[in-house]
Each structure stands twice: as structure tokens, then as C-alpha cells.
Design an enzyme around this catalytic site. Sequence first.
Site, PDB file in Angstrom:
ATOM      1  N   LYS A 144      24.183 -15.633 -20.536  1.00  0.00           N
ATOM      2  CA  LYS A 144      23.002 -16.301 -21.087  1.00  0.00           C
ATOM      3  C   LYS A 144      22.427 -17.300 -20.093  1.00  0.00           C
ATOM      4  CE  LYS A 144      21.589 -15.541 -24.572  1.00  0.00           C
ATOM      5  NZ  LYS A 144      20.700 -14.460 -25.057  1.00  0.00           N
ATOM      6  N   GLY A 187      14.311  -5.741 -28.922  1.00  0.00           N
ATOM      7  CA  GLY A 187      15.522  -5.741 -29.735  1.00  0.00           C
ATOM      8  C   GLY A 187      15.228  -5.948 -31.200  1.00  0.00           C
ATOM      9  N   TYR A 247      19.696  -9.118 -35.346  1.00  0.00           N
ATOM     10  CA  TYR A 247      19.945 -10.079 -36.431  1.00  0.00           C
ATOM     11  C   TYR A 247      18.830 -11.119 -36.528  1.00  0.00           C
ATOM     12  CZ  TYR A 247      22.784 -13.735 -38.828  1.00  0.00           C
ATOM     13  OH  TYR A 247      23.279 -14.697 -39.674  1.00  0.00           O
ATOM     14  N   VAL A 262      24.701 -18.855 -34.860  1.00  0.00           N
ATOM     15  CA  VAL A 262      23.759 -18.457 -35.910  1.00  0.00           C
ATOM     16  C   VAL A 262      24.512 -17.833 -37.080  1.00  0.00           C
ATOM     17  CG1 VAL A 262      21.704 -17.091 -36.429  1.00  0.00           C
ATOM     18  CG2 VAL A 262      22.028 -18.034 -34.128  1.00  0.00           C
ATOM     19  N   TYR A 316      30.182 -14.522 -21.830  1.00  0.00           N
ATOM     20  CA  TYR A 316      28.949 -14.474 -22.626  1.00  0.00           C
ATOM     21  C   TYR A 316      28.053 -15.652 -22.261  1.00  0.00           C
ATOM     22  CZ  TYR A 316      25.718 -15.108 -26.494  1.00  0.00           C
ATOM     23  OH  TYR A 316      24.571 -15.314 -27.233  1.00  0.00           O
ATOM     24  N   ALA A 324      16.135  -9.387 -27.335  1.00  0.00           N
ATOM     25  CA  ALA A 324      17.192  -8.414 -27.053  1.00  0.00           C
ATOM     26  C   ALA A 324      18.163  -8.950 -26.008  1.00  0.00           C
ATOM     27  CB  ALA A 324      16.579  -7.102 -26.562  1.00  0.00           C
ATOM     28  N   PRO A 377      19.476 -21.426 -29.551  1.00  0.00           N
ATOM     29  CA  PRO A 377      20.154 -21.661 -30.824  1.00  0.00           C
ATOM     30  C   PRO A 377      21.643 -21.907 -30.657  1.00  0.00           C
ATOM     31  CG  PRO A 377      19.343 -19.396 -30.657  1.00  0.00           C
ATOM     32  CD  PRO A 377      19.114 -20.047 -29.341  1.00  0.00           C
TER      33      PRO A 377
END
Length: 350
Positions: free
Chosen positions: A166, A13, A17, A193, A162, A84, A190
Site C-alpha cells: 500500500k 474493482g 467490499y 474496515v 501488505y 481495486a 482508511p
Amino acid sequence: MQIATDKPVLVTGATGYVAGWLVKRLLEAGLTVHAAVRDPDRAGAVVALGEGTPGTVRLFKADLLDEGSYDAAMAGCGVVFHTASPFVTVIRDAQRDLVDPALKGTRNVLGSANRTASVERVVLTSSIAAVFGDQADLQDIPGGVLSEIYWNTTSNLTHQPYSYSKTLAEGAAWEMANAQDRWRLVVINPGLVVGPGVSGVGRSESFGMIRQLGNGKMKSGVPAYEIGMVDVRDVAEAHLRAGFLPDAEGRHMVFEAPYSFLDLAKVLKPAFPGYPIPERELPKALLWLVGPLLSRQITRKLVSRAFGYPWRGDNGKSRRELGLTYRPVGAATVEMFAQLVEAGLVGRRP
């Protein structure tokens, strides 16, 4: 920290970002970066990151759902950075849009790691969302402070999908890592972000969230939502250290401090006068009433369990074992908003 440059590294990926800053940091350290992307013809910005650095970028085509597609990119690599994963807020089919890419993609990448003898370490970009599901969950934790020992047990396909994706993806990664003994898994978790894109405004949903603070959509107020937040450059640094510090192991919650959306708005307001930046939080009862009418993602269960609660976490492991020192999130948010202004994506109040 010694960074061995004798083997290339893989970043999945690579147009992402967080990945962009990670690729830049790896190139500055003199590494050869195998950048895995879905469309190499649209990855010119990744190649440009290598200009003026001692490192080298090599592009490889790969897809999270295409089994074996990372084998060529991974060949000869010592460290794999699996960044990714989908992060979207408009969800039509949670299984298709979130769970399948996250879970199958992780199994696909780690399956390639199992087949690639040169791989010694895999660094996984997980999320603080794999540690907890809702802010209300913290009320059941002794002391109300999150740490790496906790796992999200309350998210599912219909509530916080989401976070569910994860959690499943990281769980699968640990299952595969524990089933072998050649490569080591190190995980970065994290918080939310923020911060500038390495090549300008990116496609991350983080930009969408910050944009709404200045485009008038939240002029009447922001949700009372608090979470640990972190500068994107610190997340990239955490990955680099997780990849090369000899003793790095386990999970690492990576965030500077807890912030609310109102905290961010208060930083942006004086820095960008004339923009419709919100000045107050919306009452939770109002959000509970009208939220589902504004977006099907804002369910009454989400409002009840996520909004209006304090958020507390312990980032001590990331400081001690990765040696991280954190940039202030407020300054990162200002830089991020400035990129949006420069790109013409937020306009001044008429």
C-alpha cells in the site's frame, strides 16, 4: 455538496467490499458508473445495485496487470475512483500476490488517466497502512498520534508486506500526480474496515477476521491488537466527497476510533449468545512463542512490534475537510456478524 452528473465516473474493482457501497452511493446520486471488473459475467450483483436508483451501471472488463485495459472504461469519465487492490492474509509470494497488483495496477490506472482528457480527479483507496508500519512506530512520533503527514518507513517484503504494498502504491500515485497538472489526486487512508457487505457476505478479508471471532478459532483469546477502525459505509462516503467536494485535496485518515479485537468481541458477546466468542486477550509472550507455529504470517517480529501497543490517530482532517461524521464501529460489527450468521458461516456452540 453538488454532484455533477454530466460525466460518468469510473470505479475500479467494482465488485469489492468498499467499492460496492461506493457504487451504490454514486447510483443513488444519479451518476452513470463505469464499473471495471475482471469478469463482467460474474458481476451481476454490481448491476443489481442500480435497480430503483436514478443512476446507470455499465460493466467493463479490465485487469490491474493488463496495461491499457482501463482505457475503454475511463473514456469520457470525469472522476476515477481507484479502489481495486489486493487485501489478503494468506500470502505465498508477497511480490506476486501483493506488491505487483498494487503497484503495477496503480500505475496502469493512472497511466490511463494521463491518456484520458476528460479526467479531472482521481480518488485513490490507500490505507492507514501507508501511514505507519507497526504499532511500535507510534512510540517514535511526537505525542504518539498519527496524522496524514507520516509515511510508513518500516514495512518490507518480509515484514508487513501488505502495508509495504500500500505504501509503494500510494507513493507511485503521488509521483505520477505531481508529474502532471490536469487531474487532481485525492487519497483516502482508511483504518481497518468493518460493517455489512452491500449485497451480503463478501470476499474481503475483513469478513474472515470477524468470522474468526465467532467460529471458535479464537475461543481461547484474541491477540492484543489495537488500530483505528471504520464502518465500510463511511469509507464509501469519504470517497464520494473526495471525488466531488471542490476543495478536497491530499491524504485523509478515515476511522471512527481506535478499537482492539477484544473490544469487538465484547460487543458481539451479548448480541450473539451461544457463540464461542472470546472473552480475553492472549498474553503477548504466548503469542511470541506459538504464533509462528500457527501461521507463517505471525512472525515473532510482528508480535514484538504490533501487539500490545496502544494506537492513536487524528481523524480531524476527514471531519473538517470532507465533513464526515462516523457511525459507531460496534454497531457495524454486529451487522457484519449477523450477515455471517445468516449465510451459515458461523455456527452456534454445540
